[in-house]
Design an enzyme around this catalytic site. Structure first.
Site, PDB file in Angstrom:
ATOM      1  N   CYS A  67      10.537  38.642  10.364  1.00 54.60           N
ATOM      2  CA  CYS A  67       9.549  38.544   9.293  1.00 54.60           C
ATOM      3  C   CYS A  67       8.204  38.196   9.891  1.00 54.60           C
ATOM      4  CB  CYS A  67       9.963  37.450   8.298  1.00 54.60           C
ATOM      5  SG  CYS A  67       8.663  37.103   7.090  1.00 54.60           S
ATOM      6  N   SER A  88       6.708  41.676  18.420  1.00 54.96           N
ATOM      7  CA  SER A  88       7.516  40.583  17.846  1.00 54.96           C
ATOM      8  C   SER A  88       8.187  39.718  18.902  1.00 54.96           C
ATOM      9  CB  SER A  88       8.580  41.163  16.923  1.00 54.96           C
ATOM     10  OG  SER A  88       7.939  41.852  15.870  1.00 54.96           O
ATOM     11  N   HIS A 113      10.475  39.278   2.530  1.00 55.24           N
ATOM     12  CA  HIS A 113      11.764  38.700   2.889  1.00 55.24           C
ATOM     13  C   HIS A 113      12.160  37.537   1.988  1.00 55.24           C
ATOM     14  CE1 HIS A 113      10.682  40.759   6.694  1.00 55.24           C
ATOM     15  NE2 HIS A 113      11.985  40.984   6.725  1.00 55.24           N
TER      16      HIS A 113
END
Lengths: 647, 379
Positions: A383, A327, A370
């Site tokens: 997300c 991420s 989300h």
């Protein structure tokens, strides 16, 4: 017996004839000898004179003192200390066996050394000094000196040897030296003659190896007259060499020591870079090892555990390791989309928990989804679907190009061994390297730093520094060579839209400082030190269907080597970035739990220039941090240093 | 002609003999010995020990012996020549049985105060005995086969004994000196021609037969001959000596590197620098001028001997002087050829210069005979 006179005269005449004949022949032969003399001594004189000089004059090299290595504050990281050895000259010793026996009573010599020394003594020329023991202490040298009358032919000698006073703290940066091997010589096209000196040390890895030319210096020479057996009769001429240049690194040894201690036994890496000028403040890979062990040749007892450990202490994970950035890569995908104008920072995407792409379902880490997320929320909660969506809109080529501008997929030139360039995949790359066409799923994976995407902790730190400054910050490890400052890596502007960068930094601030951010638990509460960052958790391998059936869903249920890598990148202070950091904990689990706390500790340490005040930590953490600080204060680098006067 | 036939009155007596010595020859010999001391002093690194001093002592002894020998009438020596030859032969046999072995050859007899090398003695006594033989032998019988065979046997017996030691150099010298004396005595050309022709034939045969079915020698023997003839083929063994020796000679140049400045000898690159290779030290330190000067002195000694011999009407004396001169010539000719790379290394010292007791004493003794022949010559 009587003879008549005539007969007598006749025989004398014959004798005279033959005597003159023979005398003449002898003189003729002598003439030949004279001619030969003339040929050798007059006609060929120059050539033979040259040969005589070659016979007699030997050129010996004087090894130069190797340059020393310092940290940014002038703390010695690599130095030369006198090392004492006991040598013996056979012809001065007389009874070698008796002298050796006495010597072994005075100082401690292990049996193997004793035998090999005795063997070498008997084999080598009687006038050549033979090393009996190396690396003896000053105490033992004194003992030998005091007992000199009982030890004819035995003398202590002093030489220089390399020592790393900071031991394991800098093994992955400074590296180490070792004896010149045949492999080293073969690797060089025209090896310096000085390398042929017995016991000469050459840099083997990292700075020691990469800056070898500067550190080595040039050898001096002395001309000595030798006799036919090679004994030196006298010195004819001497030309002093040039000592190697001293190096100063950008690293802060105190910070580096703290980081190594903080990482402890984890298999982890931390890079701290100065946002202003690209100076690396700390570059730590754990576990580390003591480079001093290698200098005299490491024993297999010491080496095998290093080689076989699953934590790979010999690998410099900061630059050599390439990991899926997970991420932490999302900023790149977002920047690509923002800069292209495809999405605005406030545009929202709906996350139902997954996204169907080309018949395949790509999950968000949060199965429930989300809901509607914009840039800030997507980064804060990490997300995935938001970035899948962006990536599909912007395309892999734009994402890769953006990542390259931020220093991913680019090899940063540092004086370290095996610097990895990571990987930012493109369609062309996949075709040549994998022989397959790019599929849309690859883009989806790449958008969250998975799939083919690989980056080293160094690259992630550089990326973070560039996000924090908007400039092309370039890492610098060597501050100065021989007092001459190396160019700084401040870098020109990346030419990004300021508004986009501000939004990105703001989102990263939210990651850490918003109650719903993934790194909220690792926030800094001291104003002016607040940190902005991004967590990352990169999958080493998918959990298989069989495992899922057995009920393995959580990372902690997997064996260590298959758990996720934990990542965290951050910079601080968030509004006036000074340091950027990247933390990687191999198989550490989630970035928020395993990597972010480390980043907070080391950033605070860097900003405070020492142990930070507990006020910077949220109240709930202070008790725990206090014990941690107390524990780390006493951690010393692993260093086994021979010799006496080591502070 | 025998001494009984001419007036012995004209021969000087008592100490007057000293005035009748061949003084120029004596001085030439002494100067060669002087060169020897100088070189021995130099190769010892500027020290009288270990070589120059003992050599000087021996020189003193040798000169005294030379004088004593010179004072004794030559006819007495002629009458003793058979005995001398016999004693030498006996010593050669003795050395084969009880001699000291050094460096793989058995050449020395330990006499307590000195080591004697009987083969050195034999060089002179062989010449003495042959000279006496040809003095006794009527001129017309000289070339008859039986009377030729007899001296050949006289020569071959000691040659074989010396070859057995083994000492190839000395045995070749003995053979050459004996043959030379036979030539001087007037043995017919044809014998020498025949011997030379058959020797050449034999050598040719040995080499021609190599690698054929009727090969005369074993392969290893050929290989040994190869290194013997061409030391360069063995650069670390025999070739090393010759190479270093040539370097020493050549680096001397015209005027040399100066007394005690020879790097080759001072730094031990030269082998046997105080014995067989002493000439190279001289050539290195005193250059071409020094080397040619020594050769000149040697040449003068030969010329003086030949003149003295020709002037002497006594056949024994003439042959003896010429024989001794020939021996002396062979000594330095072989040595110099060897160190200059013209001949194989055969271990022959440089006469009166190389360190060594036997050779010097025997040579001075021999020149004592020459002086005796000169002093007691028929007038």
């Amino acid at each position: 017996m009587r003879r008549n006179r005539a007969e007598n005269d006749a025989s004398h005449a014959k004798l005279t004839r033959r005597a003159i004949l023979m005398g003449g022949a002898q003189l003729l032969f002598m003439g030949g000898l004279a001619a030969r003399m003339r040929y050798l001594q007059v006609d060929q004189a120059d050539q033979f004179r040259l040969l005589a000089e070659e016979n007699r004059i030997n050129i010996r090299l004087i090894p130069p003192a190797r340059g020393e290595i310092f940290d940014r504050n002038g703390v010695r990281l690599a130095e030369n200390i006198p090392s004492y050895r006991i040598v013996m000259v056979r012809e001065d010793a007389g009874d070698v066996d008796a002298v050796m026996a006495r010597l072994s009573q005075i100082i401690d010599i292990d049996l193997e050394t004793f035998e090999s020394a005795l063997d070498e003594l008997k084999r080598s020329a009687p006038f050549l000094p033979v090393t009996i023991v190396e690396g003896v202490s000053w105490d033992e040298v004194s003992k030998v000196s005091v007992n000199a009358p009982a030890l004819p032919g035995v003398t202590p000698e002093v030489g220089l040897t390399r020592v790393y006073p900071r031991g394991s703290d800098f093994a992955h940066v400074v590296g180490r030296v070792g004896r010149v091997s045949q492999k080293d010589l073969d690797a060089l096209e025209n090896p310096d003659q000085v390398l042929r000196i017995p016991r000469f040390q050459i840099g083997k890895i990292n700075v020691e190896a990469r800056a070898e030319d500067a550190l080595r210096g040039t050898a001096g020479t002395k001309q000595v007259e030798v006799n036919a057996t090679g004994r030196v009769m006298r010195e004819l001429d001497r030309r002093e060499g040039q000592s190697g240049a001293d190096l100063q690194l950008t690293l802060d040894s105190k910070l580096q020591g703290y980081v190594q201690a903080r990482l402890g036994g984890e298999s982890a890496a931390v890079v701290i870079i100065d946002c202003e000028n690209g100076d690396l403040a700390a570059i730590a890979s754990a576990p580390s090892y003591d480079p001093n062990l290698f200098i005299g040749g490491i024993s297999s007892k010491d080496y095998d555990p290093l080689l076989n450990s699953a934590y790979r202490p010999l690998v410099n994970k900061t630059v050599q390791g390439a990991y899926p950035p997970g991420s932490t890569f999302k900023m790149m995908t977002a920047m690509a989309a923002l800069e292209e104008g495809i999405v605005g920072p406030d545009e929202t995407v709906y996350c139902p928990g997954h996204l169907e792409v080309a018949g395949r379902r790509f999950h968000c880490w949060k199965r429930a989804g989300h809901g509607w997320v914009d840039l800030e929320n997507s980064l804060k909660q990490s997300c995935d679907v938001y970035y899948y969506d962006l990536a599909l809109k912007v395309g892999i080529e734009k994402i890769t190009a953006m990542a390259n501008r931020f220093g991913l997929g680019i090899k940063h030139e540092l004086a370290l061994s095996s610097v990895n360039s990571g990987l930012t995949p493109t369609k062309a790359w996949k075709r040549t390297a994998r022989g397959a066409d790019w599929v849309i799923g690859d883009t989806v994976n790449a958008s969250i730093g998975q799939g083919f995407m690989l980056a080293s902790p160094l690259q992630l730190a550089v990326m973070t520094a560039r996000i924090a400054t908007g400039r092309q910050v370039t890492p610098r490890l060597i501050k100065s060579v021989d007092g001459v400052e190396e160019p700084v890596g401040e870098g020109a502007s990346l030419g990004m839209n300021d508004n986009n960068l501000r939004k990105m930094r703001r989102a990263m601030y939210e990651v850490v400082n918003n109650r719903r951010g993934t790194a909220y638990r690792s926030r800094i509460i001291a104003d002016g030190m607040r940190m902005a960052g991004k967590t990352g958790t990169s999958q080493v391998r998918n959990i298989t269907a069989a495992e899922r059936a057995r009920g393995v869903t959580r990372n902690a249920d997997l064996p260590w080597e298959r758990r996720d890598h934990a990542l965290f990148v951050a910079f601080a202070p968030h509004d006036n970035p000074r340091y950027a950091v990247s933390v990687l904990v191999e198989h550490g689990g989630g970035g928020s739990t395993a990597a972010a706390p480390i980043a907070r500790d080391v950033l605070l340490q860097a900003m405070a220039g020492g142990e930070p005040s507990l006020d910077a930590y949220p109240k709930g953490d202070r008790a725990r941090i206090k014990t941690q600080q107390k524990r780390l204060r006493d951690v010393q680098p692993r260093a086994a240093i021979d010799g006496k006067d080591q502070a | 002609m025998s001494y009984l036939e001419y007036t012995v009155k004209s021969v000087p007596t008592g100490f007057r003999k000293i005035l009748h010595l061949n003084w120029p020859l004596a001085l030439l010999l002494a100067s060669v010995c002087g060169v020897g001391f100088l070189m021995l002093y130099s190769v010892a690194g500027g020290s009288f020990t270990p070589w120059a001093e003992p050599q000087m002592k021996r020189f003193g002894l040798g000169i005294a012996l030379m004088m004593i020998v010179a004072m004794v009438p030559i006819w007495l020596w002629r009458n003793l020549s058979g005995v001398a030859y016999g004693v030498s032969l006996l010593l050669l046999v003795l050395v084969a049985v009880i001699g000291d072995e050094r460096k793989g050859s058995q050449r020395w007899l330990d006499l307590g105060f000195m080591d004697l090398q009987p083969s050195e003695l034999m060089k002179i006594t062989l010449v003495m005995f042959l000279a006496a033989y040809y003095d006794w032998l009527p001129a017309k019988r000289v070339s008859r086969p039986f009377w030729v065979l007899l001296p050949v046997i006289i020569i071959l017996i000691p040659t074989a004994l010396v070859l057995e030691q083994p000492d190839l150099g000395t045995s070749i010298l003995l053979l050459a000196a004996g043959g030379g004396l036979m030539f001087l005595a007037g043995v017919h050309w044809a014998y020498f021609a025949a011997v030379i022709a058959s020797a050449v034939g034999l050598i040719t045969a040995v080499f021609q037969s190599r690698s054929t079915s009727w090969q005369l020698l074993n392969d290893y023997q050929y290989r040994r001959i190869d290194t013997f003839l061409d030391p360069a083929a063995d650069p670390l063994g025999a070739g090393y000596h010759i190479t270093q020796s040539k370097i020493a000679l050549g680096s001397g140049g015209w005027t040399g590197r100066g007394f005690m400045q020879g790097t080759q000898s001072r730094l031990n690159f030269l082998p046997e620098k105080h014995t067989d290779f002493i000439f190279t030290t001289l050539a290195e330190e005193f250059g071409f001028i020094g080397a040619i000067s020594l050769l000149g002195i040697y040449a003068l000694i030969i010329v003086f001997c030949v003149i003295t011999a020709i002037r002497n009407k006594d056949r024994f004396s003439s042959l003896l002087i010429l024989g001794i001169a020939l021996n002396f010539f062979l000594f330095f000719a072989v040595n110099m050829s060897m160190v200059m790379g013209l001949a194989p290394v055969v271990g022959v010292p440089l006469p009166l210069v190389s360190y060594g007791g036997s050779a010097m004493l025997v040579l001075l003794l021999a020149f004592g005979l020459v002086q005796s022949a000169h002093v007691h010559r028929p007038r």
